[in-house]
Structures are given as C-alpha cells and as structure tokens.
Design an enzyme around this catalytic site. Sequence first.
Site, PDB file in Angstrom:
ATOM      1  N   LYS A  23     110.685  57.787  96.163  1.00  0.00           N
ATOM      2  CA  LYS A  23     109.893  58.506  96.708  1.00  0.00           C
ATOM      3  C   LYS A  23     107.902  56.994  96.693  1.00  0.00           C
ATOM      4  O   LYS A  23     107.500  56.787  96.192  1.00  0.00           O
ATOM      5  CB  LYS A  23     109.451  59.328  97.268  1.00  0.00           C
ATOM      6  CG  LYS A  23     108.320  60.286  95.431  1.00  0.00           C
ATOM      7  CD  LYS A  23     108.839  61.856  95.054  1.00  0.00           C
ATOM      8  CE  LYS A  23     108.191  61.855  94.256  1.00  0.00           C
ATOM      9  NZ  LYS A  23     108.304  63.456  93.613  1.00  0.00           N
TER      10      LYS A  23
ATOM     11  N   ARG B 254     108.578  76.339  95.776  1.00  0.00           N
ATOM     12  CA  ARG B 254     107.729  75.016  97.162  1.00  0.00           C
ATOM     13  C   ARG B 254     109.220  75.057  98.140  1.00  0.00           C
ATOM     14  O   ARG B 254     108.799  74.696  98.937  1.00  0.00           O
ATOM     15  CB  ARG B 254     108.510  74.131  96.186  1.00  0.00           C
ATOM     16  CG  ARG B 254     107.500  72.526  97.158  1.00  0.00           C
ATOM     17  CD  ARG B 254     107.032  71.150  96.797  1.00  0.00           C
ATOM     18  NE  ARG B 254     108.391  71.025  95.735  1.00  0.00           N
ATOM     19  CZ  ARG B 254     107.751  69.229  95.183  1.00  0.00           C
ATOM     20  NH1 ARG B 254     107.120  68.636  94.734  1.00  0.00           N
ATOM     21  NH2 ARG B 254     109.234  69.111  94.325  1.00  0.00           N
TER      22      ARG B 254
ATOM     23  N   HIS C   4     113.240  72.080  90.546  1.00  0.00           N
ATOM     24  CA  HIS C   4     112.289  70.934  89.209  1.00  0.00           C
ATOM     25  C   HIS C   4     111.166  71.962  89.230  1.00  0.00           C
ATOM     26  O   HIS C   4     111.123  73.310  88.669  1.00  0.00           O
ATOM     27  CB  HIS C   4     111.061  70.743  90.823  1.00  0.00           C
ATOM     28  CG  HIS C   4     110.614  69.676  90.510  1.00  0.00           C
ATOM     29  ND1 HIS C   4     111.394  68.570  90.006  1.00  0.00           N
ATOM     30  CD2 HIS C   4     109.136  69.638  91.190  1.00  0.00           C
ATOM     31  CE1 HIS C   4     110.639  67.818  89.989  1.00  0.00           C
ATOM     32  NE2 HIS C   4     109.205  68.307  90.880  1.00  0.00           N
TER      33      HIS C   4
ATOM     34  N   ARG D 254     116.187  62.654  86.268  1.00  0.00           N
ATOM     35  CA  ARG D 254     115.601  62.386  87.861  1.00  0.00           C
ATOM     36  C   ARG D 254     113.979  61.615  87.161  1.00  0.00           C
ATOM     37  O   ARG D 254     112.875  62.582  87.744  1.00  0.00           O
ATOM     38  CB  ARG D 254     115.063  63.181  88.685  1.00  0.00           C
ATOM     39  CG  ARG D 254     116.383  64.299  89.164  1.00  0.00           C
ATOM     40  CD  ARG D 254     116.059  64.879  90.567  1.00  0.00           C
ATOM     41  NE  ARG D 254     115.216  65.784  90.573  1.00  0.00           N
ATOM     42  CZ  ARG D 254     115.492  67.095  89.991  1.00  0.00           C
ATOM     43  NH1 ARG D 254     116.613  67.569  89.518  1.00  0.00           N
ATOM     44  NH2 ARG D 254     114.528  67.597  89.935  1.00  0.00           N
TER      45      ARG D 254
ATOM     46  N   TYR E 173      75.171  51.991 100.330  1.00  0.00           N
ATOM     47  CA  TYR E 173      74.264  53.463 101.564  1.00  0.00           C
ATOM     48  C   TYR E 173      73.927  54.318 100.855  1.00  0.00           C
ATOM     49  O   TYR E 173      74.286  54.512  99.829  1.00  0.00           O
ATOM     50  CB  TYR E 173      75.749  53.595 102.011  1.00  0.00           C
ATOM     51  CG  TYR E 173      76.813  53.054 103.222  1.00  0.00           C
ATOM     52  CD1 TYR E 173      76.246  52.974 104.632  1.00  0.00           C
ATOM     53  CD2 TYR E 173      78.108  52.414 103.136  1.00  0.00           C
ATOM     54  CE1 TYR E 173      76.458  52.038 105.395  1.00  0.00           C
ATOM     55  CE2 TYR E 173      78.654  52.015 104.086  1.00  0.00           C
ATOM     56  CZ  TYR E 173      78.135  51.557 104.964  1.00  0.00           C
ATOM     57  OH  TYR E 173      78.308  50.943 106.155  1.00  0.00           O
TER      58      TYR E 173
ATOM     59  N   CYS F 215      81.933  51.309  99.394  1.00  0.00           N
ATOM     60  CA  CYS F 215      81.919  51.705 101.196  1.00  0.00           C
ATOM     61  C   CYS F 215      83.612  51.320 101.324  1.00  0.00           C
ATOM     62  O   CYS F 215      84.180  51.648 101.013  1.00  0.00           O
ATOM     63  CB  CYS F 215      81.082  49.983 102.182  1.00  0.00           C
ATOM     64  SG  CYS F 215      79.964  49.864 100.708  1.00  0.00           S
ATOM     65  N   MET F 216      83.369  51.388 102.631  1.00  0.00           N
ATOM     66  CA  MET F 216      85.228  51.761 103.381  1.00  0.00           C
ATOM     67  C   MET F 216      85.982  50.341 103.047  1.00  0.00           C
ATOM     68  O   MET F 216      87.011  50.284 101.828  1.00  0.00           O
ATOM     69  CB  MET F 216      85.165  51.623 104.981  1.00  0.00           C
ATOM     70  CG  MET F 216      86.349  51.482 105.510  1.00  0.00           C
ATOM     71  SD  MET F 216      86.411  51.728 107.356  1.00  0.00           S
ATOM     72  CE  MET F 216      86.033  53.302 107.496  1.00  0.00           C
ATOM     73  N   ASP F 217      85.225  48.748 102.638  1.00  0.00           N
ATOM     74  CA  ASP F 217      86.449  47.776 102.298  1.00  0.00           C
ATOM     75  C   ASP F 217      85.576  46.664 100.895  1.00  0.00           C
ATOM     76  O   ASP F 217      86.070  46.005 100.693  1.00  0.00           O
ATOM     77  CB  ASP F 217      85.902  46.988 103.484  1.00  0.00           C
ATOM     78  CG  ASP F 217      86.548  47.866 104.869  1.00  0.00           C
ATOM     79  OD1 ASP F 217      87.158  48.667 104.992  1.00  0.00           O
ATOM     80  OD2 ASP F 217      85.824  47.624 105.627  1.00  0.00           O
TER      81      ASP F 217
HETATM   82  C1  LIG Z   1     108.760  63.288  92.486  1.00  0.00           C
HETATM   83  C2  LIG Z   1     110.508  63.770  91.623  1.00  0.00           C
HETATM   84  C3  LIG Z   1     110.901  63.409  90.611  1.00  0.00           C
HETATM   85  C4  LIG Z   1     110.146  62.503  89.790  1.00  0.00           C
HETATM   86  O1  LIG Z   1     109.025  63.267  89.131  1.00  0.00           O
HETATM   87  P1  LIG Z   1     108.392  62.324  87.966  1.00  0.00           P
HETATM   88  O2  LIG Z   1     107.019  63.996  87.517  1.00  0.00           O
HETATM   89  O3  LIG Z   1     108.066  61.177  88.548  1.00  0.00           O
HETATM   90  O4  LIG Z   1     109.305  62.361  86.854  1.00  0.00           O
HETATM   91  C5  LIG Z   1     111.694  64.366  90.336  1.00  0.00           C
HETATM   92  N1  LIG Z   1     112.338  65.686  90.372  1.00  0.00           N
HETATM   93  C6  LIG Z   1     111.894  65.513  92.364  1.00  0.00           C
HETATM   94  C7  LIG Z   1     112.339  66.759  93.043  1.00  0.00           C
HETATM   95  C8  LIG Z   1     110.439  65.036  92.614  1.00  0.00           C
HETATM   96  O5  LIG Z   1     109.665  65.495  93.881  1.00  0.00           O
END
Ligand SMILES: *Cc1c(COP(=O)(O)O)cnc(C)c1O
Length: 365
Positions: A35, A133, A162, A216, A260, A307-309
Amino acid sequence: MPVSYTKISLKALRHNLRLIRSTVPENVELMAILKSDGYGHGSIATLNIALEEGYSSAAVARVDEGIKLRQHGFNCPIYTLGLPLPYDMPAGVANDMIMPIDDTVDLKTMEAVAAVSNKEVKVMLTVDTGMNRLGIHLDKIPEFLKKLKRYPHLKLHGTFTHMATADEKDKTFAIAQLKEFEKALELLPKTKDFRISAANSAGILELPQSLYNLARPGIIMYGIYPSGDMKKNLDLQPVMSLISHCIHVQTLKKGETVGYGATYKAEHMMKTATIPIGYADGYPRSLSNKGYVLIGGKKRPIVGRICMDQLMVAVDDTVRTGDQVVLIGEQGNEKITIEEVAELAETIPYELMCIFKRIIRVYET
Ligand SMILES: *Cc1c(COP(=O)(O)O)cnc(C)c1O
C-alpha cells in the site's frame, strides 16, 4: 542524477525479502504489503523482487493501487485491505482483486457485479478482534455466513484480522485478539486452502502463533522495525535514503537571521547552506531548528524554519555548492536513521516513508 531523490537500495530490499521468507516457515504463504506505493519504495519494484523471492501474493489498500499492479502485468493474487464501497466493486471485480468483506459491505451489489461479469469473486472475511477499525464481530459471524450463502458468485477465500499492539513489549492485548480470532476460526471453513491471516510485521517477528497459513509483512520488507519496542533480532537493512545537494552556501554576519519568522540568529560570523528539500516534499516542518543532515560526513543542524521547498543548515568552511547532503541514510562514518528523524518529528517511520511523494525515486542495484 536529480538534485534531490529518495535512493532505494534494491540489494537491501532483496536481502530483507529473502530474510523474511527464510524466517517464516515454508508452509506459511507471504503476502507483500504494497500500500501507498510500497511504503514509498515503489510497489512495482518491490513486487517484482518479492515474487522472485517466493512471496505468493500482494496487498494494497485500495482498488486503484491494485489496478496499477495489474496494468503493469502482474497476475499474482492481489488483495485489497480496505473495505469496498459499491463504487469500487466493478473495477475490483474486473481486475480480480481479492476483496475484504464484513457485515457492513454491500454484498448484494457485489454479487450483482460478479454475476454480470460472469466471475467468481474471492472475498476475505475480515474479523474485528479489537482494532475496531473494520471487520465483523464474533457474535455476528454465524448469521453472516448464512447470508453469504445467498450470493453464489462470492467465494469465501479466507479470513483475516489485524492486531493493534503486536509491536509493543506487552503482548497481552495482541494475545487476547488472537484468542478472539481463534473463536471466529471455529465458525469458519476448516479446509486446507482456506487462507487464515493475522500476522503483520510485528506478528512475524514476535508472535509465531499469529502466522497461520498467510502472513502480511509490511515495514520489515523495507528494512525497518515496526517500533522501538521490538527485539531487533533480524538483520534488516534499511532500503530508503533521502539525498540532496547544497544549492547555495553563504556567510552570515553576527546578528543576522535565517528564514521565515527570523527564528534563528547568528551568534557570530557563520556559514549556512541551502538544501532544496522542504515540507512540500514531505520533510517535516516540525524539524525547524531541531533536525540535522549530513554533509561531508558530519552532522549539520537545521537552522531557521523549514520552507516549502528548501531548508537551511549551519555549515563550516569545508562545505561547497554541489556537495552531497544526506537527510536519511549513511554518509562517511555517520548515519541518520529514519527512526531518529521520525522520533524528532514526533511521528513514526511508516509516515515518513510514504510522505516523500514529490521527490523522485532512484533505484540502486
Ligand atoms: C499495513 C498493514 C499490514 C502491514 O503492517 P506492517 O506493520 O507494516 O507489517 C498488515 N495488514 C494490514 C491489514 C495492514 O493494513
């Protein structure tokens, strides 16, 4: 080379991916978490290596992130982690995303989309065991499974939950979540190919009972531990560095100010260098008068407001226009870790990694 860039070490990435694969038992499938464009490392480059290293699937947050992978030619299983709204379903189905469902998802629409597309759609039941969640709660599962039978084009591919605190020292809550998940599993199919998943990076590192048959890994693929509380017993290598160059060096007289708000005042004659990275690049403005960078293998404090950049640092006579600047990473014998920058900015490495969106990414083999 561009003046400012994130450097992605493909060698370190492969090293981590291989290390994780060899640490996790062979019968546990690995889903590469990609992601936010692979936590800012590039989802395509990361998935290429992950598949070579024995990972079997990819996961993204949203359908459009998955479509990007499909358009690039990946035909491995792609999971989306966020719940689909009806709006997402046609694209999700057309691109063969394995989508999560719970008792709040519009299954009727999903079924209709699947039927019209003449496709069997794989879905993952997401179970809420304490994160609060998304996901179904335990007591609602039996009724939900009955309802699911009414949707012949939706195929229950597996289930996941999760964990909220797996990266903390105290594992009490994480273990309680897994106990709740076990109760859910009692109600779900027992077939061997039914995917069961609970482990994020922290679970992989410190809760072997959370591995089931699908893990995961996210942040550890990119070489960073989920938190400072972890035991750090894997030889992870950070994959991302943040590099720039001095575009301007100047001398300040005693009493002159920088930037700034004129928040930094020269106590004596001194030199500053200007670096073309700012908060619009994702570099936290909260590091104004607080952060530091490496130039010539030495730490140089940020002076004045970011700053921004651009940002300014205090330097000595050795520093010249064009000199390399390391904001995250190694230079000579010094290094600045993403963990220390995150801590100073009162955030976490996760946020920093995916925030440098304006900066070009350069892959190093
Ligand atoms: C982001 C995410 C992970 C991975 O999490 P890490 O802490 O980066 O390993 C696993 N499962 C779900 C549902 C997530 O959203």
